[in-house]
Design a protein around this motif. Sequence first.
Motif, PDB file in Angstrom:
ATOM      1  N   SER A 194      22.253  11.550 -46.049  1.00  0.00           N
ATOM      2  CA  SER A 194      22.860  12.882 -45.937  1.00  0.00           C
ATOM      3  C   SER A 194      22.382  13.796 -47.064  1.00  0.00           C
ATOM      4  O   SER A 194      22.169  14.981 -46.865  1.00  0.00           O
ATOM      5  N   CYS A 195      22.189  13.248 -48.276  1.00  0.00           N
ATOM      6  CA  CYS A 195      21.646  14.051 -49.384  1.00  0.00           C
ATOM      7  C   CYS A 195      20.218  14.476 -49.078  1.00  0.00           C
ATOM      8  O   CYS A 195      19.844  15.622 -49.306  1.00  0.00           O
ATOM      9  N   TYR A 196      19.414  13.560 -48.538  1.00  0.00           N
ATOM     10  CA  TYR A 196      18.024  13.867 -48.200  1.00  0.00           C
ATOM     11  C   TYR A 196      17.967  14.955 -47.146  1.00  0.00           C
ATOM     12  O   TYR A 196      17.221  15.920 -47.258  1.00  0.00           O
ATOM     13  N   LEU A 197      18.781  14.840 -46.105  1.00  0.00           N
ATOM     14  CA  LEU A 197      18.774  15.842 -45.040  1.00  0.00           C
ATOM     15  C   LEU A 197      19.221  17.195 -45.572  1.00  0.00           C
ATOM     16  O   LEU A 197      18.736  18.229 -45.148  1.00  0.00           O
ATOM     17  N   TRP A 198      20.131  17.222 -46.515  1.00  0.00           N
ATOM     18  CA  TRP A 198      20.572  18.480 -47.085  1.00  0.00           C
ATOM     19  C   TRP A 198      19.449  19.140 -47.873  1.00  0.00           C
ATOM     20  O   TRP A 198      19.244  20.330 -47.797  1.00  0.00           O
ATOM     21  N   VAL A 199      18.654  18.366 -48.600  1.00  0.00           N
ATOM     22  CA  VAL A 199      17.586  18.892 -49.434  1.00  0.00           C
ATOM     23  C   VAL A 199      16.442  19.452 -48.599  1.00  0.00           C
ATOM     24  O   VAL A 199      15.849  20.448 -48.947  1.00  0.00           O
ATOM     25  N   VAL A 200      16.094  18.830 -47.461  1.00  0.00           N
ATOM     26  CA  VAL A 200      14.933  19.248 -46.692  1.00  0.00           C
ATOM     27  C   VAL A 200      15.270  20.192 -45.532  1.00  0.00           C
ATOM     28  O   VAL A 200      14.501  20.332 -44.612  1.00  0.00           O
ATOM     29  N   GLU A 201      16.414  20.836 -45.602  1.00  0.00           N
ATOM     30  CA  GLU A 201      16.784  21.792 -44.574  1.00  0.00           C
ATOM     31  C   GLU A 201      15.700  22.871 -44.467  1.00  0.00           C
ATOM     32  O   GLU A 201      15.234  23.378 -45.474  1.00  0.00           O
ATOM     33  N   PRO A 202      15.290  23.216 -43.238  1.00  0.00           N
ATOM     34  CA  PRO A 202      14.207  24.191 -43.098  1.00  0.00           C
ATOM     35  C   PRO A 202      14.574  25.548 -43.698  1.00  0.00           C
ATOM     36  O   PRO A 202      15.721  25.954 -43.660  1.00  0.00           O
ATOM     37  N   ARG A 203      13.584  26.215 -44.225  1.00  0.00           N
ATOM     38  CA  ARG A 203      13.840  27.517 -44.832  1.00  0.00           C
ATOM     39  C   ARG A 203      13.872  28.597 -43.770  1.00  0.00           C
ATOM     40  O   ARG A 203      13.355  28.436 -42.667  1.00  0.00           O
ATOM     41  N   ASP A 204      14.477  29.692 -44.111  1.00  0.00           N
ATOM     42  CA  ASP A 204      14.590  30.818 -43.185  1.00  0.00           C
ATOM     43  C   ASP A 204      13.281  31.596 -43.124  1.00  0.00           C
ATOM     44  O   ASP A 204      12.573  31.710 -44.122  1.00  0.00           O
ATOM     45  N   THR A 205      12.992  32.118 -41.953  1.00  0.00           N
ATOM     46  CA  THR A 205      11.829  32.985 -41.779  1.00  0.00           C
ATOM     47  C   THR A 205      12.330  34.421 -41.639  1.00  0.00           C
ATOM     48  O   THR A 205      13.469  34.658 -41.236  1.00  0.00           O
ATOM     49  N   THR A 206      11.479  35.381 -42.013  1.00  0.00           N
ATOM     50  CA  THR A 206      11.902  36.782 -42.009  1.00  0.00           C
ATOM     51  C   THR A 206      11.443  37.556 -40.779  1.00  0.00           C
ATOM     52  O   THR A 206      12.062  38.537 -40.402  1.00  0.00           O
ATOM     53  N   SER A 207      10.318  37.143 -40.167  1.00  0.00           N
ATOM     54  CA  SER A 207       9.828  37.828 -38.962  1.00  0.00           C
ATOM     55  C   SER A 207       8.899  36.914 -38.186  1.00  0.00           C
ATOM     56  O   SER A 207       8.440  35.892 -38.685  1.00  0.00           O
ATOM     57  N   THR A 208       8.626  37.305 -36.943  1.00  0.00           N
ATOM     58  CA  THR A 208       7.758  36.548 -36.045  1.00  0.00           C
ATOM     59  C   THR A 208       6.571  37.409 -35.663  1.00  0.00           C
ATOM     60  O   THR A 208       6.739  38.568 -35.265  1.00  0.00           O
ATOM     61  N   LEU A 209       5.360  36.841 -35.790  1.00  0.00           N
ATOM     62  CA  LEU A 209       4.133  37.549 -35.422  1.00  0.00           C
ATOM     63  C   LEU A 209       3.668  37.060 -34.053  1.00  0.00           C
ATOM     64  O   LEU A 209       3.522  35.853 -33.833  1.00  0.00           O
ATOM     65  N   THR A 210       3.420  38.006 -33.135  1.00  0.00           N
ATOM     66  CA  THR A 210       2.942  37.672 -31.789  1.00  0.00           C
ATOM     67  C   THR A 210       1.805  38.601 -31.408  1.00  0.00           C
ATOM     68  O   THR A 210       1.606  39.649 -32.033  1.00  0.00           O
ATOM     69  N   VAL A 211       1.075  38.213 -30.365  1.00  0.00           N
ATOM     70  CA  VAL A 211       0.042  39.059 -29.778  1.00  0.00           C
ATOM     71  C   VAL A 211       0.291  39.141 -28.273  1.00  0.00           C
ATOM     72  O   VAL A 211       0.932  38.250 -27.704  1.00  0.00           O
ATOM     73  N   PRO A 212      -0.221  40.188 -27.597  1.00  0.00           N
ATOM     74  CA  PRO A 212       0.120  40.404 -26.189  1.00  0.00           C
ATOM     75  C   PRO A 212      -0.679  39.577 -25.175  1.00  0.00           C
ATOM     76  O   PRO A 212      -0.338  39.580 -24.006  1.00  0.00           O
TER      77      PRO A 212
END
Length: 189
Positions: free
Chosen positions: A14-32
């Motif tokens: 549970s400590c390991y899973l808490w430490v490696v929680e994914p970080r937040d992203t600020t935006s998504t880049l896409t193409v048409p």
Amino acid sequence: MQVTTTTAVSFLLSCYLWVVEPRDTTSTLTVPNGWSGSIWGPKQVCASGYAQKFSLKVEPYQGIWRDDTSLNGIRLYCSDGSIISSAEGEYGTWSKEESCKSGFLNSFSLRVSAREPINDNTAAENVKFKCTDGRELEGSGHAWGEYAAWSESCQEGGICGIQTKVDIVPRYNAVDPTGLENVRFFCCS
């Protein structure tokens, strides 16, 4: 209080899973010009830092009587030393890494072939990136199809994540399998 091995392992996990929680992203880049139809693979994000390099998994031209899948995967090499990728097709080999001299990957353009009702469809062929230092990098994919307009750029930081859409149906089960059909990248501050 008696501590059992199971309790100790559960606590550490549970400590390991808490430490490696994914970080937040600020935006998504896409193409048409990416294709729709397949299912998005898992979103992968650098634990810290940003993508400085990339490589492509590309199947070489198979000849006139065999099916081509072209671009089958994209790997990002993060400044924290991790390597991330999302879904990938089974065909092809990984290219050498293309790297920003300084800075990070910041925007992209995808080279895609149009859907053809009769010809061999391949979907995505290649990708280009712009670095935060202004340098432009192109992968070693095929020259088939056309590049679309560039994506937006990350406003702060750089590209830190990837998610791909790949046709994963094996050749022998599909009439005309493709490979990588679409990709989106994520920015972190």
